[in-house]
Design an enzyme around this catalytic site. Structure first.
Site, PDB file in Angstrom:
ATOM      1  N   ASP A  24      38.738  51.986  16.815  1.00  0.00           N
ATOM      2  CA  ASP A  24      39.808  51.846  15.837  1.00  0.00           C
ATOM      3  C   ASP A  24      41.136  51.945  16.556  1.00  0.00           C
ATOM      4  O   ASP A  24      41.751  52.984  16.582  1.00  0.00           O
ATOM      5  CB  ASP A  24      39.661  52.943  14.768  1.00  0.00           C
ATOM      6  CG  ASP A  24      40.559  52.719  13.565  1.00  0.00           C
ATOM      7  OD1 ASP A  24      41.142  51.636  13.450  1.00  0.00           O
ATOM      8  OD2 ASP A  24      40.688  53.649  12.762  1.00  0.00           O
ATOM      9  N   HIS A  75      44.716  46.104  15.450  1.00  0.00           N
ATOM     10  CA  HIS A  75      45.917  46.932  15.666  1.00  0.00           C
ATOM     11  C   HIS A  75      45.858  47.727  16.959  1.00  0.00           C
ATOM     12  O   HIS A  75      44.810  48.213  17.369  1.00  0.00           O
ATOM     13  CB  HIS A  75      46.228  47.815  14.461  1.00  0.00           C
ATOM     14  CG  HIS A  75      45.210  48.871  14.144  1.00  0.00           C
ATOM     15  ND1 HIS A  75      45.229  50.111  14.753  1.00  0.00           N
ATOM     16  CD2 HIS A  75      44.180  48.878  13.280  1.00  0.00           C
ATOM     17  CE1 HIS A  75      44.227  50.833  14.252  1.00  0.00           C
ATOM     18  NE2 HIS A  75      43.565  50.114  13.367  1.00  0.00           N
ATOM     19  N   GLU A 131      49.578  50.516  12.307  1.00  0.00           N
ATOM     20  CA  GLU A 131      48.713  50.235  11.164  1.00  0.00           C
ATOM     21  C   GLU A 131      48.297  51.519  10.483  1.00  0.00           C
ATOM     22  O   GLU A 131      48.340  51.644   9.261  1.00  0.00           O
ATOM     23  CB  GLU A 131      47.464  49.455  11.628  1.00  0.00           C
ATOM     24  CG  GLU A 131      46.593  48.940  10.487  1.00  0.00           C
ATOM     25  CD  GLU A 131      45.523  49.904   9.999  1.00  0.00           C
ATOM     26  OE1 GLU A 131      44.926  49.669   8.945  1.00  0.00           O
ATOM     27  OE2 GLU A 131      45.290  50.937  10.677  1.00  0.00           O
TER      28      GLU A 131
END
Lengths: 466, 466
Positions: free
Chosen positions: A294, A282, A328
């Protein structure tokens, strides 16, 4: 239990050659030299690092639905085009957006101390002059869940529920309830606000944000996560027996629907009927760090691997579709949108990289029986990277879940989770967290996986999941 | 150079027994069994941990001259009295106080990114709506020092000057110039403000504060430290060639003179003429963390060791005076005040613990010739703790410096500096940074040192330092 079983098995084998002969696994298939060459070349990959470095430096944080995520989409389209992919485009959609405001907290009694905390996604705001109330301390989620409403009404709830690191990340589910359902439950019990110990495995003064959910009919309350040392401070003060008072000032806001989007790029295959191999991560991130683990690493790993197939000089049988999903973190909007638009197309497998940049330690496959030899070839191709094979459920990940749910087969390249929750969703999610050598091992694993799966001559059709 | 020399010596000794006999050191003195027993019992100490835990939990940050430092003094007097020390009292004085305000920074161009930074002590404020200006990037202090005023006039200066960890902490001096003299020099060159890479050895999103100095006649300017990942982000952006613009909002204030103080406690000796053994650390801390390694650990280690002598059932020859100094961080006011009040009293030695809580690896002594056997006995007593001995300069430390300067002998118990600057002066200076076993090794080392020095029959008079 698996390592223990293997050890027992190995001991038995050593002790009993006859048994060994009887239960020894079939000889693993040899690895196609082209697959091995692609895999080994990927151990020198620089493309993934270049993507992570570029995205975190030239864009930075990419909160879903904000202008920063829009800049990230522009950056992504430009980058994926420059890398030589086909059919590069953004597919946009609308989604609700929550933004952070001022975040302050102090212990007021028994002793004044400033605390470090961050609001959870979907937290309500406090009154603009702040909220001061008694703090009720629950070291575990169970103690909170069992407490009567009378114990928390009008007060600020604290939940500890400490998390320990696990190889497979499973402790996130176990400890995460404090964040996932704590705020809504606290609201239902009549609490004025809630602060939790960060769902994280570090001991630094860096709180972990993350989304929480107030279902329809449950009134949102102010909800925030303290850094672990701030949480342990509260727990130590609580053992001293005097009542604790907390002051909170949080001013986040829901700003309504905004535009988000997925960015898509392809390596076109020679056999459209064989189904798409869907991979990605993502593009959005939380707003505190620069979203390196992340999930800049996930979009980087999958794109770098796909580019290696693209540059191999041989078109794959199946189209490889790299998707950098939007939004996300705040509810998996990009994954749902992808399934809505593309769920009727034939997909051979779906596979997602969204667990940092540490090494892949295990491959899990969930394939139809017709494709059982593919799993065996995958195991052989990945073994030299120190990756063990397991069959079972596969198809993990928020973004591919809606596609997987239509019956698509899955391959999971599981990364080590031992460090991931040290910095997950914190201001510390920056490029310094990424080990270039482990990132390269990821690219090699994904390259090998794509080379095997995209070119498999077997039919890879639907799988049934319970 | 010392380890290399020792290795060469060891190799020579191995090769040539005759030489070994000729240059072998004299047999080390045996350790007094009472000293050994006190030292070994201290390896199970809980008093130091209890002091660190109490001070960081029940008081928290203790910025010099504020009500928090006053609460820390009250706490200290109560604690030291409860531990059984004599003559426990606070000695107060006035000193100028600077307090932190709002702290915000953003890269405005070429790409908007929020930065994490903290003002340096004595920083000026920006205009209340902030300051936006071009950022001039100097990766090293030398490049900044060599730059003409025309290169920085009206701009914001950035200085990198990265720091690496060293066992003895010496890299702090080498890298610290960016903080110590960078702001004043930038002001003299006409810069509007300065941001530096934190003087620290970690890679976390936690900036390191610390005091800076604008000498009389130099106009204070806004001065702040970025976390290391924010600094590397700026350096990476700078390599891309587009001009950088920064917005800074800092609202610290000088609030005038306030009360600070030293807290003193004693183990009375039997021989007043033998001089005082002065030990201690500092009670104040920076305001971002809870001052666990800087310097709750130092006050805890020295008090816990002195208490072991107190509880040994035998009064020491020399009075042991434990001083928990005030206002060290912001200019060493407590140490100066102590020397002013007590500098004319006879001191045998002065020794300070202000370098965290990691293990003592070396003892350095600077004693008068009459007390040479004391150094040898110290070396023997400390060797079982893994501590090596060195003779040379001793008497390090801001708080004892004014006393040492009067000619007092010194003993330094050097702690490992490899982790210290990871969290020094950051919000992360909390009890989680302390390893209880290493803290105990410190208490054992200090207990052995006090047992040897306070009871030494030799005269310990003045030493001459160049």
């Amino acid at each position: 239990m698996k390592p223990l079983y293997s050890l027992t098995l190995a001991l038995s084998l050593a002790a009993s050659p006859a048994l060994a002969q009887r239960i020894a696994p079939p000889t693993p298939p040899t690895v196609d030299p082209q697959v091995a060459a692609l895999r080994d070349a990927a151990l020198k990959d620089d493309v993934a690092w270049d993507i992570v470095e570029g995205l975190t430096t030239e864009v930075g944080q990419r909160l879903a639905g904000t202008e920063a995520e829009a800049r990230a989409r522009d950056w992504a389209v430009k980058k994926l085009t420059a890398l030589g992919f086909s059919n590069v485009r953004a597919e946009t959609y609308r989604m609700p957006v929550w933004v952070r405001g001022t975040e302050e907290a102090q212990i007021v009694a028994p002793v004044p101390q400033k605390l470090t905390l961050v609001a959870l996604g979907n937290s309500a705001a406090t009154p603009k002059d702040g909220l001061t109330a008694e703090l009720v301390v629950f070291p575990t989620y169970a103690e909170f869940a069992n407490a009567p409403a009378s114990a928390v009404r009008g007060k600020i709830v604290y939940i500890g529920n400490a998390m320990e690191p696990t190889q497979d990340g499973s402790s996130y589910g176990a400890s995460g309830s404090a964040r996932f359902t704590g705020p809504a439950t606290a609201s239902q019990k009549g609490a004025a606000a809630i602060v939790i110990r960060s769902i994280g495995t570090d001991k630094h003064r860096l709180p972990h944000t993350g989304v929480t959910d107030f279902p329809a009919g449950v009134k949102p309350i102010p909800a925030a996560a303290l850094s672990v040392p701030d949480a342990t401070l509260i727990e130590r003060l609580a053992t001293r027996g005097q009542p604790l008072q907390l002051r909170l000032l949080l001013t986040p806001r829901q700003i309504g629907e905004r535009e988000s989007g997925n960015v898509i790029a392809e390596v076109p295959g020679t056999d459209p009927a064989a189904g798409v191999v869907l991979v990605g991560g993502h593009l959005d991130s939380w707003d505190l760090g620069t979203g390196a683990i992340d999930d800049a690493s996930g979009v980087a790993i999958t794109a770098a691997a796909a580019k290696r197939i693209l540059d191999s000089g041989q078109r794959p049988r199946r189209t490889i579709r790299v998707v950098w999903f939007g939004a996300e973190e705040v509810g998996g909007f990009g994954g749902k949108e992808y399934a809505k638009r593309h769920g009727k197309e034939r997909h051979a497998i779906a596979s997602e990289s969204d667990f940092g940049a540490d090494r892949v330690w295990r491959v899990e496959t969930q394939l139809p029986d017709s494709a059982a030899p593919v799993a065996a070839r995958l195991a052989s191709a990945l073994a030299p990277l120190g990756i063990v094979a397991a069959n079972g459920r596969a198809g993990d990940g928020t973004d591919i879940a809606p596609t997987i749910a239509t019956g698509v087969a899955g391959v999971d390249l599981n990364q080590s989770g031992l460090r991931y929750f040290d910095t997950h969703h914190t201001p510390d999610d920056v490029i310094e967290r990424i080990d270039p050598e482990q990132l390269r091992q990821n690219v090699a694993a994904w390259t090998a996986m794509l080379a095997v799966v995209a070119n498999a001559s077997e039919d890879i059709g639907a799988v049934k999941r319970p």
